[in-house]
Design an enzyme around this catalytic site. Structure first.
Site, short mmCIF file in Angstrom:
data_model
loop_
_atom_site.label_atom_id
_atom_site.label_comp_id
_atom_site.label_asym_id
_atom_site.label_seq_id
_atom_site.Cartn_x
_atom_site.Cartn_y
_atom_site.Cartn_z
NE ARG A 1 44.73 -3.84 44.82
CZ ARG A 1 45.63 -3.86 45.78
NH1 ARG A 1 46.65 -3.03 45.74
NH2 ARG A 1 45.52 -4.72 46.75
NE ARG B 1 51.15 -3.03 44.79
CZ ARG B 1 50.46 -3.29 45.91
NH1 ARG B 1 50.70 -4.39 46.60
NH2 ARG B 1 49.53 -2.46 46.33
CD GLU C 1 45.14 -9.20 49.50
OE1 GLU C 1 46.00 -8.82 48.70
OE2 GLU C 1 45.15 -8.92 50.71
N GLY D 1 46.04 -6.28 54.04
CA GLY D 1 45.80 -7.61 53.48
C GLY D 1 46.88 -8.62 53.82
N GLY D 2 48.15 -8.30 53.50
CA GLY D 2 49.23 -9.21 53.84
C GLY D 2 50.29 -9.31 52.79
CG HIS E 1 42.91 -0.47 47.34
ND1 HIS E 1 41.62 -0.92 47.56
CD2 HIS E 1 43.72 -1.46 47.79
CE1 HIS E 1 41.67 -2.12 48.12
NE2 HIS E 1 42.93 -2.47 48.26
CB ALA F 1 50.49 -3.35 54.76
CB SER G 1 53.68 -3.91 47.53
OG SER G 1 54.38 -2.94 48.22
CG LEU G 2 53.76 -5.62 52.45
CD1 LEU G 2 52.77 -6.24 53.43
CD2 LEU G 2 54.49 -4.46 53.12
CG ASP H 1 60.39 13.02 50.27
OD1 ASP H 1 59.58 13.70 49.63
OD2 ASP H 1 60.40 12.95 51.51
CB ALA I 1 62.21 -1.39 51.56
CB THR J 1 55.63 -0.72 56.30
OG1 THR J 1 56.50 -0.56 55.18
CG2 THR J 1 55.75 -2.15 56.84
CG HIS K 1 46.70 1.32 47.40
ND1 HIS K 1 46.51 1.44 48.76
CD2 HIS K 1 47.12 0.04 47.19
CE1 HIS K 1 46.79 0.29 49.35
NE2 HIS K 1 47.19 -0.57 48.42
P1 FAD Z 1 57.26 2.86 53.63
O1 FAD Z 1 56.77 1.82 54.55
O2 FAD Z 1 56.26 3.83 53.11
O3 FAD Z 1 58.38 3.66 54.40
C1 FAD Z 1 58.97 4.80 53.83
C2 FAD Z 1 59.99 5.33 54.81
O4 FAD Z 1 60.78 6.32 54.19
C3 FAD Z 1 59.38 5.99 56.04
O5 FAD Z 1 60.13 5.58 57.15
C4 FAD Z 1 59.59 7.48 55.79
O6 FAD Z 1 59.71 8.25 56.95
C5 FAD Z 1 60.90 7.44 55.04
N1 FAD Z 1 61.15 8.60 54.19
C6 FAD Z 1 60.49 8.98 53.08
N2 FAD Z 1 61.05 10.08 52.56
C7 FAD Z 1 62.09 10.42 53.37
C8 FAD Z 1 63.04 11.46 53.38
N3 FAD Z 1 63.06 12.44 52.45
N4 FAD Z 1 63.97 11.48 54.37
C9 FAD Z 1 63.97 10.53 55.35
N5 FAD Z 1 63.07 9.53 55.38
C10 FAD Z 1 62.16 9.46 54.40
N6 FAD Z 1 51.22 -3.99 50.12
C11 FAD Z 1 51.15 -5.34 50.25
O7 FAD Z 1 51.98 -6.06 49.70
N7 FAD Z 1 50.17 -5.89 51.03
C12 FAD Z 1 49.24 -5.14 51.67
O8 FAD Z 1 48.40 -5.68 52.37
C13 FAD Z 1 49.28 -3.75 51.53
N8 FAD Z 1 48.34 -2.96 52.12
C14 FAD Z 1 48.47 -1.61 52.05
C15 FAD Z 1 47.56 -0.79 52.72
C16 FAD Z 1 47.70 0.58 52.70
C17 FAD Z 1 46.74 1.46 53.44
C18 FAD Z 1 48.77 1.16 51.96
C19 FAD Z 1 48.93 2.65 51.92
C20 FAD Z 1 49.65 0.36 51.26
C21 FAD Z 1 49.51 -1.02 51.30
N9 FAD Z 1 50.40 -1.85 50.62
C22 FAD Z 1 50.32 -3.20 50.75
C23 FAD Z 1 51.59 -1.29 49.98
C24 FAD Z 1 52.77 -1.45 50.96
O9 FAD Z 1 52.32 -1.24 52.28
C25 FAD Z 1 53.88 -0.47 50.67
O10 FAD Z 1 54.19 -0.50 49.30
C26 FAD Z 1 55.12 -0.83 51.46
O11 FAD Z 1 54.82 -0.91 52.83
C27 FAD Z 1 56.19 0.20 51.23
O12 FAD Z 1 57.25 -0.08 52.09
P2 FAD Z 1 58.55 0.80 51.99
O13 FAD Z 1 59.49 0.29 53.01
O14 FAD Z 1 58.99 0.89 50.60
O15 FAD Z 1 58.05 2.29 52.38
C1 SIN Z 2 44.68 -4.63 50.59
O1 SIN Z 2 44.73 -5.13 51.71
O2 SIN Z 2 43.69 -4.62 49.87
C2 SIN Z 2 45.91 -3.99 50.09
C3 SIN Z 2 46.77 -5.02 49.53
C4 SIN Z 2 47.83 -4.41 48.66
O3 SIN Z 2 47.87 -3.21 48.45
O4 SIN Z 2 48.63 -5.20 48.17
#
Ligand code: FAD
Ligand code: SIN
Length: 525
Positions: free
Chosen positions: A289, A385, A114, A47-48, A242, A45, A390-391, A221, A15, A42, A350
């Site tokens: 889920r 969700r 999925e 699955g995709g 999950h 992740a 989410s991505l 946070d 994001a 991120t 998750h």
């Molecule tokens: P993040 O990628 O979590 O990044 C958060 C950022 O904020 C980091 O850089 C961190 O350092 C920073 N940050 C946080 N707090 C502070 C602070 N106080 N000060 C400064 N920096 C801070 N979703 C899908 O759609 N497909 C998938 O396949 C999928 N697989 C997943 C697998 C796993 C194991 C997990 C855990 C999640 C998965 N998800 C998936 C969910 C998805 O990955 C996340 O929802 C998404 O990546 C979140 O992106 P983001 O940019 O919001 O946050």
């Molecule tokens: C997964 O790969 O099962 C995670 C996918 C997701 O959280 O959207």
């Protein structure tokens, strides 16, 4: 020290980076990130990312799947907008340098399926899609001359009129954001970042729970900061568990076994090797889920076992090794050959469906404060969700927020911002008893896991609330006496998030989506 920028971004996951790349041509961008830039959900992740790319699928079907998974309480307009925008956002990711796997002929994307999806529509990069997205975006951001990425900078609080000495309550109209205070984790200095526009992209809050797939940085946070700044939050009762994290109790975070494996044919089985999902849903192992996680939870409780199995052997050795190389290698490293053995699994916290409430432009209730990604609540997910949405939501809302801010940021005058005082740490002492923080965090995580997990009840929520109260008071007392550190700040944020989850869970008087209480079973329509 004091810094002034046009666009301040907190978070360097999908994001934050997507937004930064879009606004960078228009002004100076500073990204604060509390760890290494690549660390966050991120990169884990697997699955995709879901999108309708070809005529064999349709927007209507993806919309319908999202609405069904959300259990009837998604914002339909938001769902339609997000899903129709998806193909454009995917093409942009590719332009930034992100690679998705292609099919055998090499002219179309290879698509996975999925839980809850009626079609194969998940673009992926093997089983490490997030790592590839994070790599591509981070490299593009590092190349951009207008983007500065500052690692190990921990945002503590959003700066508002409160810091100018005015009384701010949740009823105050026109709360404004002037930037953030951030702790430099290397020097322990607290800096003042002033900005025309601030975007929170701080990710999830999985560490509220003792078992989670999310990395240690996911401590809610952004949500906690907005709560303290009196901004509007929503839907925090909908914590997604999950169904299939690898059962390996000593490992934190829990390693994920992607749902795409069930999409490829893997089947959930009990400890006797028997299928059980037919008792719960006609979509079997590929039901949404919330349903699958509850079914597993119930089977585990009935049998008294700590884990069940995912049987992926039917997928075939070649496909497993080539299509799921990360999972294959991980399981092998702890003695499980997934081509021959069933995989021990259990649910894990998750994804946080709720968060900072934002409008279609990603703007929060606080002026000039935007949010995108997992810390936000757009209305897309409703009560639960849909996998891999989410991505997608993160890139769509980063885009919308960028469009909105590009057209308004120059009208934001910085003269009020410049009156903001620096952080006052006078009279504070360094707390040397780390055990006070680590032990309290563990207690909090156990309380949430045991009383505010997949299945809840009024009594469990009350117990959690009472225990949390004590932890809250002790931690606030510590905070008021101590120099601020990252662990203490994270603990306060986790406590605030736990409080909000419980409060919203108690207020939700029907079982819907991920919120499931034993006391509300009859009320399900
Ligand atoms: P993040 O990628 O979590 O990044 C958060 C950022 O904020 C980091 O850089 C961190 O350092 C920073 N940050 C946080 N707090 C502070 C602070 N106080 N000060 C400064 N920096 C801070 N979703 C899908 O759609 N497909 C998938 O396949 C999928 N697989 C997943 C697998 C796993 C194991 C997990 C855990 C999640 C998965 N998800 C998936 C969910 C998805 O990955 C996340 O929802 C998404 O990546 C979140 O992106 P983001 O940019 O919001 O946050
Ligand atoms: C997964 O790969 O099962 C995670 C996918 C997701 O959280 O959207």
């Amino acid at each position: 020290m004091r810094f002034e920028v046009d666009f301040l971004v907190v978070g360097s996951g999908i994001a934050g980076l997507s937004y930064a790349l879009k606004v960078a041509p228009y002004g100076k961008v500073c990204i604060l990130t509390k760890g290494d830039a690549a660390e966050g959900s991120t990169r884990y992740a697997q699955g995709g990312i879901a999108a309708v790319m070809y005529d064999s699928d349709s927007f209507d079907k993806h919309i319908q799947d999202t609405l069904v998974a959300g259990d009837g309480i998604c914002n339909r307009e938001v769902v339609e907008m997000t899903i129709r925008e998806a193909p454009d956002r995917i093409r942009e990711l590719v332009q930034y340098g992100v690679n998705f796997d292609l099919d055998r002929k090499g002219d179309k994307f290879d698509l996975h399926r999925e839980g809850g999806h009626s079609e194969f529509r998940i673009l992926h990069h093997k089983d490490n899609t997030g790592e590839e997205i994070e790599r591509g975006l981070l490299e593009a951001a590092r190349r951009h001359p207008n983007i500065e990425i500052k690692e190990r900078q921990f945002a503590i609080d959003i700066i508002t009129q409160h810091h100018l000495g005015q009384r701010v309550t949740k009823h105050t109209p026109n709360i404004e954001c002037y930037g953030v205070y951030a702790l430099d984790c290397d020097t322990n200095r607290i800096d003042t970042y002033l900005s025309r526009v601030t975007l929170l992209a701080t990710g999830g809050m999985g560490n509220v729970y003792s078992t989670t797939t999310t990395p240690v940085i996911s401590t809610g946070d952004g949500v906690a900061m907005v709560h303290r700044a009196r901004g509007v939050l929503a839907d925090l009762e909908f914590m997604q568990f999950h169904p299939t994290s690898l059962y390996n109790p000593a490992e934190k975070p829990a390693f994920l076994i992607t749902e795409a494996m069930r999409g490829a044919g893997a089947i959930l089985k009990d400890r006797d090797g028997k299928e059980f999902m037919q008792k719960y849903d006609s979509r079997l192992s590929l039901a949404p889920r919330d349903i699958v996680a509850r079914a597993i939870d119930n089977e585990m409780k009935l049998s008294g076992k700590d884990y069940l199995y995912l049987d992926a052997r039917g997928i075939g050795k070649k496909h497993l090794i080539e299509g799921f190389p990360t999972i294959y290698a991980k399981c092998l490293s702890i003695g499980i050959d997934i081509t021959r053995d069933m995989i021990p699994i259990r649910p894990a916290a998750h994804y946080q469906c709720g968060g900072i409430k934002v409008d279609r432009n990603g703007e929060s209730s606080i002026h000039n404060l935007y949010a995108a990604g997992e810390c936000s609540c757009t209305g897309l997910h409703g009560g639960n969700r849909l996998a891999s949405n989410s991505l997608l939501e993160a890139v769509v809302y980063a885009h919308n927020a960028a469009q909105a801010t590009i057209s308004t940021y120059l009208q934001i005058d910085l003269s009020t911002h410049r009156q903001v005082p620096d952080w006052n740490a006078e009279g504070m002492v360094l707390n040397e008893e780390m055990v006070l923080i680590t032990q309290t965090k563990k207690e909090l995580q156990e309380i949430m896991w045991n009383y505010v997990g997949i299945v809840r009840s009024d009594l469990r929520l009350q117990r959690a609330f009472d225990r949390l109260n004590l932890i809250f008071r002790e931690t606030e007392d510590l905070y008021n006496r101590s120099v601020l550190t990252e662990p203490l700040s994270e603990l306060r944020n986790l406590i605030a998030c736990a409080y909000l989850i419980i409060k919203m869970a108690r207020a939700r008087r029907e079982n819907v989506g991920l919120h499931y209480s034993l006391d509300l079973i009859e009320k399900k329509v």
